[in-house]
Each structure stands twice: as C-alpha cells, then as structure tokens.
Design a protein around this motif. Structure first.
Motif, PDB file in Angstrom:
ATOM      1  N   THR A  62       0.852  -1.195   0.000  1.00  9.94           N
ATOM      2  CA  THR A  62       0.000   0.000   0.000  1.00  9.94           C
ATOM      3  C   THR A  62       0.887   1.243   0.000  1.00  9.94           C
ATOM      4  O   THR A  62       2.103   1.151   0.151  1.00  9.94           O
ATOM      5  CB  THR A  62      -0.901   0.054   1.247  1.00  9.94           C
ATOM      6  OG1 THR A  62      -0.080   0.203   2.429  1.00  9.94           O
ATOM      7  CG2 THR A  62      -1.753  -1.203   1.376  1.00  9.94           C
ATOM      8  N   ARG A  63       0.260   2.392  -0.171  1.00  8.29           N
ATOM      9  CA  ARG A  63       1.003   3.636   0.054  1.00  8.29           C
ATOM     10  C   ARG A  63       1.390   3.694   1.524  1.00  8.29           C
ATOM     11  O   ARG A  63       0.827   2.984   2.365  1.00  8.29           O
ATOM     12  CB  ARG A  63       0.138   4.832  -0.346  1.00  8.29           C
ATOM     13  CG  ARG A  63      -0.101   4.916  -1.861  1.00  8.29           C
ATOM     14  CD  ARG A  63      -0.942   6.136  -2.222  1.00  8.29           C
ATOM     15  NE  ARG A  63      -2.315   6.030  -1.699  1.00  8.29           N
ATOM     16  CZ  ARG A  63      -3.288   5.371  -2.319  1.00  8.29           C
ATOM     17  NH1 ARG A  63      -3.060   4.746  -3.482  1.00  8.29           N
ATOM     18  NH2 ARG A  63      -4.506   5.328  -1.798  1.00  8.29           N
ATOM     19  N   ALA A  77     -11.326  -6.644   1.315  1.00  8.24           N
ATOM     20  CA  ALA A  77     -12.666  -6.730   0.725  1.00  8.24           C
ATOM     21  C   ALA A  77     -13.248  -5.334   0.523  1.00  8.24           C
ATOM     22  O   ALA A  77     -13.188  -4.483   1.414  1.00  8.24           O
ATOM     23  CB  ALA A  77     -13.588  -7.564   1.628  1.00  8.24           C
ATOM     24  N   GLY A  78     -13.794  -5.095  -0.659  1.00 10.39           N
ATOM     25  CA  GLY A  78     -14.374  -3.796  -0.977  1.00 10.39           C
ATOM     26  C   GLY A  78     -13.374  -2.793  -1.500  1.00 10.39           C
ATOM     27  O   GLY A  78     -13.752  -1.700  -1.935  1.00 10.39           O
ATOM     28  N   GLU A  79     -12.096  -3.121  -1.456  1.00  9.28           N
ATOM     29  CA  GLU A  79     -11.048  -2.219  -1.946  1.00  9.28           C
ATOM     30  C   GLU A  79     -10.690  -2.570  -3.402  1.00  9.28           C
ATOM     31  O   GLU A  79     -10.878  -3.700  -3.857  1.00  9.28           O
ATOM     32  CB  GLU A  79      -9.789  -2.352  -1.084  1.00  9.28           C
ATOM     33  CG  GLU A  79      -9.994  -2.060   0.392  1.00  9.28           C
ATOM     34  CD  GLU A  79     -10.009  -0.573   0.708  1.00  9.28           C
ATOM     35  OE1 GLU A  79     -10.010   0.241  -0.249  1.00  9.28           O
ATOM     36  OE2 GLU A  79     -10.006  -0.227   1.901  1.00  9.28           O
ATOM     37  N   LYS A  80     -10.130  -1.594  -4.109  1.00 11.25           N
ATOM     38  CA  LYS A  80      -9.619  -1.851  -5.456  1.00 11.25           C
ATOM     39  C   LYS A  80      -8.174  -2.331  -5.315  1.00 11.25           C
ATOM     40  O   LYS A  80      -7.286  -1.567  -4.908  1.00 11.25           O
ATOM     41  CB  LYS A  80      -9.694  -0.589  -6.309  1.00 11.25           C
ATOM     42  CG  LYS A  80     -11.113  -0.141  -6.634  1.00 11.25           C
ATOM     43  CD  LYS A  80     -11.123   0.985  -7.668  1.00 11.25           C
ATOM     44  CE  LYS A  80     -10.688   0.484  -9.025  1.00 11.25           C
ATOM     45  NZ  LYS A  80     -10.827   1.524 -10.081  1.00 11.25           N
ATOM     46  N   VAL A  81      -7.996  -3.587  -5.636  1.00  9.94           N
ATOM     47  CA  VAL A  81      -6.684  -4.220  -5.462  1.00  9.94           C
ATOM     48  C   VAL A  81      -6.183  -4.698  -6.821  1.00  9.94           C
ATOM     49  O   VAL A  81      -6.892  -5.386  -7.556  1.00  9.94           O
ATOM     50  CB  VAL A  81      -6.774  -5.413  -4.489  1.00  9.94           C
ATOM     51  CG1 VAL A  81      -5.393  -6.049  -4.316  1.00  9.94           C
ATOM     52  CG2 VAL A  81      -7.334  -4.962  -3.146  1.00  9.94           C
ATOM     53  N   ILE A 116       3.389  -5.956 -13.202  1.00  8.51           N
ATOM     54  CA  ILE A 116       3.219  -5.496 -11.829  1.00  8.51           C
ATOM     55  C   ILE A 116       3.579  -4.020 -11.705  1.00  8.51           C
ATOM     56  O   ILE A 116       3.063  -3.308 -10.834  1.00  8.51           O
ATOM     57  CB  ILE A 116       4.053  -6.357 -10.860  1.00  8.51           C
ATOM     58  CG1 ILE A 116       3.538  -6.206  -9.426  1.00  8.51           C
ATOM     59  CG2 ILE A 116       5.531  -6.021 -10.973  1.00  8.51           C
ATOM     60  CD1 ILE A 116       2.136  -6.732  -9.216  1.00  8.51           C
ATOM     61  N   SER A 117       4.449  -3.530 -12.572  1.00 13.26           N
ATOM     62  CA  SER A 117       4.814  -2.111 -12.532  1.00 13.26           C
ATOM     63  C   SER A 117       3.599  -1.239 -12.857  1.00 13.26           C
ATOM     64  O   SER A 117       3.493  -0.107 -12.347  1.00 13.26           O
ATOM     65  CB  SER A 117       5.952  -1.819 -13.504  1.00 13.26           C
ATOM     66  OG  SER A 117       5.610  -2.245 -14.811  1.00 13.26           O
ATOM     67  N   GLU A 118       2.668  -1.732 -13.681  1.00 12.57           N
ATOM     68  CA  GLU A 118       1.442  -0.985 -13.952  1.00 12.57           C
ATOM     69  C   GLU A 118       0.610  -0.855 -12.682  1.00 12.57           C
ATOM     70  O   GLU A 118       0.020   0.198 -12.414  1.00 12.57           O
ATOM     71  CB  GLU A 118       0.633  -1.688 -15.041  1.00 12.57           C
ATOM     72  CG  GLU A 118       1.301  -1.768 -16.397  1.00 12.57           C
ATOM     73  CD  GLU A 118       0.429  -2.495 -17.411  1.00 12.57           C
ATOM     74  OE1 GLU A 118      -0.723  -2.065 -17.648  1.00 12.57           O
ATOM     75  OE2 GLU A 118       0.877  -3.527 -17.946  1.00 12.57           O
ATOM     76  N   CYS A 119       0.560  -1.933 -11.903  1.00 12.18           N
ATOM     77  CA  CYS A 119      -0.173  -1.900 -10.634  1.00 12.18           C
ATOM     78  C   CYS A 119       0.439  -0.889  -9.670  1.00 12.18           C
ATOM     79  O   CYS A 119      -0.266  -0.119  -8.999  1.00 12.18           O
ATOM     80  CB  CYS A 119      -0.181  -3.283  -9.988  1.00 12.18           C
ATOM     81  SG  CYS A 119      -1.208  -4.517 -10.818  1.00 12.18           S
ATOM     82  N   VAL A 120       1.774  -0.886  -9.603  1.00 16.80           N
ATOM     83  CA  VAL A 120       2.448   0.018  -8.660  1.00 16.80           C
ATOM     84  C   VAL A 120       2.257   1.472  -9.072  1.00 16.80           C
ATOM     85  O   VAL A 120       2.042   2.351  -8.214  1.00 16.80           O
ATOM     86  CB  VAL A 120       3.945  -0.344  -8.559  1.00 16.80           C
ATOM     87  CG1 VAL A 120       4.678   0.678  -7.691  1.00 16.80           C
ATOM     88  CG2 VAL A 120       4.113  -1.746  -7.984  1.00 16.80           C
ATOM     89  N   ALA A 152      -6.148   0.879  -4.040  1.00 22.81           N
ATOM     90  CA  ALA A 152      -5.848   0.974  -2.611  1.00 22.81           C
ATOM     91  C   ALA A 152      -4.664   0.095  -2.239  1.00 22.81           C
ATOM     92  O   ALA A 152      -3.964   0.365  -1.250  1.00 22.81           O
ATOM     93  CB  ALA A 152      -7.071   0.570  -1.797  1.00 22.81           C
ATOM     94  N   ALA A 153      -4.452  -0.961  -3.019  1.00 23.51           N
ATOM     95  CA  ALA A 153      -3.380  -1.895  -2.677  1.00 23.51           C
ATOM     96  C   ALA A 153      -2.968  -2.687  -3.916  1.00 23.51           C
ATOM     97  O   ALA A 153      -3.699  -2.755  -4.908  1.00 23.51           O
ATOM     98  CB  ALA A 153      -3.828  -2.843  -1.566  1.00 23.51           C
TER      99      ALA A 153
END
Length: 355
Positions: free
Chosen positions: A194-195, A208-212, A237-241, A250-251
């Motif tokens: 996470t940040r 749950a309920g978060e955009k992961v 994975i770099s796109e996710c980060v 959110a994570a």
C-alpha cells in the motif's frame, strides 16, 4: 725284433679338453635368439600375478561399461542428456524473464539484473553456455506456460528455451501439457503493498471492498478471489504500482519477493504488509516438453544445493534479496535458503546402473 707294445697308459681314454665357457641356461628358443630380455622377465612371480589381476579387472570393467551402454541399463549421462535436449549444436540459449521487477528481474539500460537473472546464469553455465551466449527476452505472465516472448529486435514472437520468471509451481500448471517445471529454486509468500501508512492489513480478506491490483493469470489473483476480493488484473506489476502511486488502487497484492523490491527502491513511499498467508509460493523453471532439459536443469540446481563450494545461489540471494529485507520488515522477503533438490537420474560414473 719283438714289438715293444704300446707305451704305458696308452689303453686309457684321452681326457676331454678343459671347459672354458658354460652352456647357456636358457630355453632353446630364447638361446637361439627367439626372444630378448625385458623388465618383465626380472619380475617376481607376485608382481606378475598383480599385473595380471589389474588387466583382468580392467577388462571386466570395460565389459560392464559396454554392457550398460548397449543394454541401456543405467541412467543417461550428461552427454546423453545434452544430445537428447538438443543442446550440442546450440549456439545461444534463450531465456524468458520479467523486466519490471526490481530485485527479481529488472531491465535497465538494456541490461537485465536480479535474482531470477542470476539463477538463469547459474543454470546456463551448467548447461554449457557462457554469459555471452545467453539471451534474455521479456515475457509476460500469461505467456510463461507457452514460453512465448517478444523479440524487440525483430518484432517477432519467439519460443524461449527456459522461463525463469517468478513462475509458481501449482497443480493446475503442472497438469498443463505445455509446462514442465524444474525443482523449486526459491520459496516466498503472498503479500500486500500500500502507500505509506500506519494501518495494517493482516489478511487478504481485509481488502474486501477495496480496489486491489495484481497480475493476470497468477496464483495471487486466485487467492484474492478466494478471500472475497475481486482484483483488477494487469499484465505487468509495474502498472499496478504506478496505479497505486496515483491513487487508482488501494493496494497491490502479489509475492513478497516481488513487492519488496519496490519498497527498497522507493524509501518512505510504500508499506508492505505481512498478511500471514498460509503455504508458500515455490518458483520453478519451465522447460516446456523437454524432459532431458528438465533433468539437466535439476542437476544444476542439485549441484548448487549440495556442493559446499558452490555459492552462486547464496551470492544471488545476498546481492538481490537480502539487501531488501530491512526495508520489508516484518514481512519476510523470501526464505534465505535454497529449497531442497533431489538428485536427478543422471549417470556420473560409467558403471552406474542406479541414479
């Protein structure tokens, strides 16, 4: 005049002339020049017996080796496996790796670096390829089973010989006819990024309920769904980060060995969470349908695991992953010991009939 008769002693035999030279004491064929002396002639009987025994042992050994080779009773030799795997005439080894995972496999200025890259070099060396003869190609997660990578120089899809790309060994993948894994070479577990925050995620269900965000077609995505979280899938994975940095997610969730590199390279920006995941992610090398190549790769890993003087695995871990551990606490980046490797069925000595 009467005969005076023979002089006294005339009726006695004339004595033989004196002997001046002894007759040869050699068998006739030697004495006549049929054979000359050698060192063997002066050997004792015991020495001759020993030499004869050595000759017999060598002859028996040669017969046993020939029998094993002809009958195919023993395991194959390395040379047999190299021939069967198609490596003898191969000039370049193509290996698919990731290019955006710091610590594991990152491409910077055209050069690949990371733990997976070092493991690839380790295996390639034991297969007979110098570093200059190894060519890395970037491969996406969904292409690891098919071993399909893009050659940016020719803009063509290429089938690589090996895939060393954080590829977890699972039953579904083992059952895939396109996948043949080596023994595992690294043990890690799923984690969450996470940040920077003081909040803690202790289980995947906390998301749950978060955009992961996570990688498509990975075990991490499956585990998130099992925990009731519907992930957003990406190819890298770099796109996710990057999405995490911008606030789009959110994570990010994937293996700790992958996420720890982003924490290490971006001090104060991210927090990695130990979610107490059960089980492990064991990374294996995909060799496709090449059984002989699988055996040779396993032999390289076996030697790395068993030979005390072979420190290549440990050096790769220290240089690429151990340095990340302080920034990742309390999450363990990966187990700091090479997973156990069974001895492959390879004939080391010519007379071996068992692995």
């Amino acid at each position: 005049m009467a005969d005076e008769g023979p002089p006294p002693g005339a009726d006695e035999a004339t004595p033989p002339p004196p002997i001046t030279e002894l007759p040869p004491r050699l068998p006739p064929r030697w004495a006549s020049g049929g054979r000359t002396f050698s060192k063997f002639d002066s050997m004792s009987l015991a020495a001759r017996v020993v030499r004869l025994c050595v000759v017999i042992v060598l002859l028996v050994g040669a017969v046993v080796v020939a029998t094993v080779a002809v009958a195919g009773l023993g395991p194959p030799s390395e040379e047999d496996l190299r021939r069967e795997a198609g490596l003898l005439d191969k000039r370049q080894l193509l290996i698919g790796v990731k290019d955006d995972q710091p610590g594991m496999a990152l491409r910077e200025n055209g050069v690949y670096r990371g733990f997976d890259v070092e493991i690839a070099y380790l295996v390639a060396a034991d297969l007979g390829f110098a570093p200059a003869d190894v060519r890395f190609l970037t491969i996406e997660s969904e292409d690891r089973a098919r071993r399909q990578a893009l050659d940016v120089k020719t803009n063509k899809i290429v089938t690589v010989d090996l895939v060393v790309a954080t590829f977890s060994i699972t039953k579904a993948r083992v059952d895939d006819p396109d996948v043949m894994f080596s023994a595992p070479y690294l043990r890690t577990e799923q984690s969450v990024l996470t940040r920077k925050t003081t909040n803690k995620y202790e289980a995947l269900s906390d998301l749950a309920g978060e955009k992961v965000c996570t990688l498509n077609t990975t075990t991490s995505a499956q585990n998130l769904r099992t925990a009731g979280v519907e992930p957003v899938g990406k190819n890298k994975i770099s796109e996710c980060v990057r999405g995490l940095e911008s606030g789009a997610y959110a994570a990010v969730s994937t293996d700790a060995a992958i996420l720890a590199g982003f924490v290490y390279r971006n001090p104060g920006k991210f927090t990695i969470h130990d979610i107490g995941a059960e089980g492990s992610e064991l990374y294996g090398i995909n060799v496709g349908r090449n059984k002989a190549l699988q055996t040779l790769v396993n032999l390289a890993l076996y030697r790395s695991y068993t030979e005390p003087t072979d420190r290549r695995w440990e050096t790769a871990y220290d240089d690429c992953l151990r340095v990340e551990q302080p920034a990742a606490m309390p999450q363990q980046v990966a187990v700091a010991q090479q997973p156990e490797v069974d001895r492959p069925r390879v004939r080391i000595w010519p007379w071996e009939t068992e692995p």
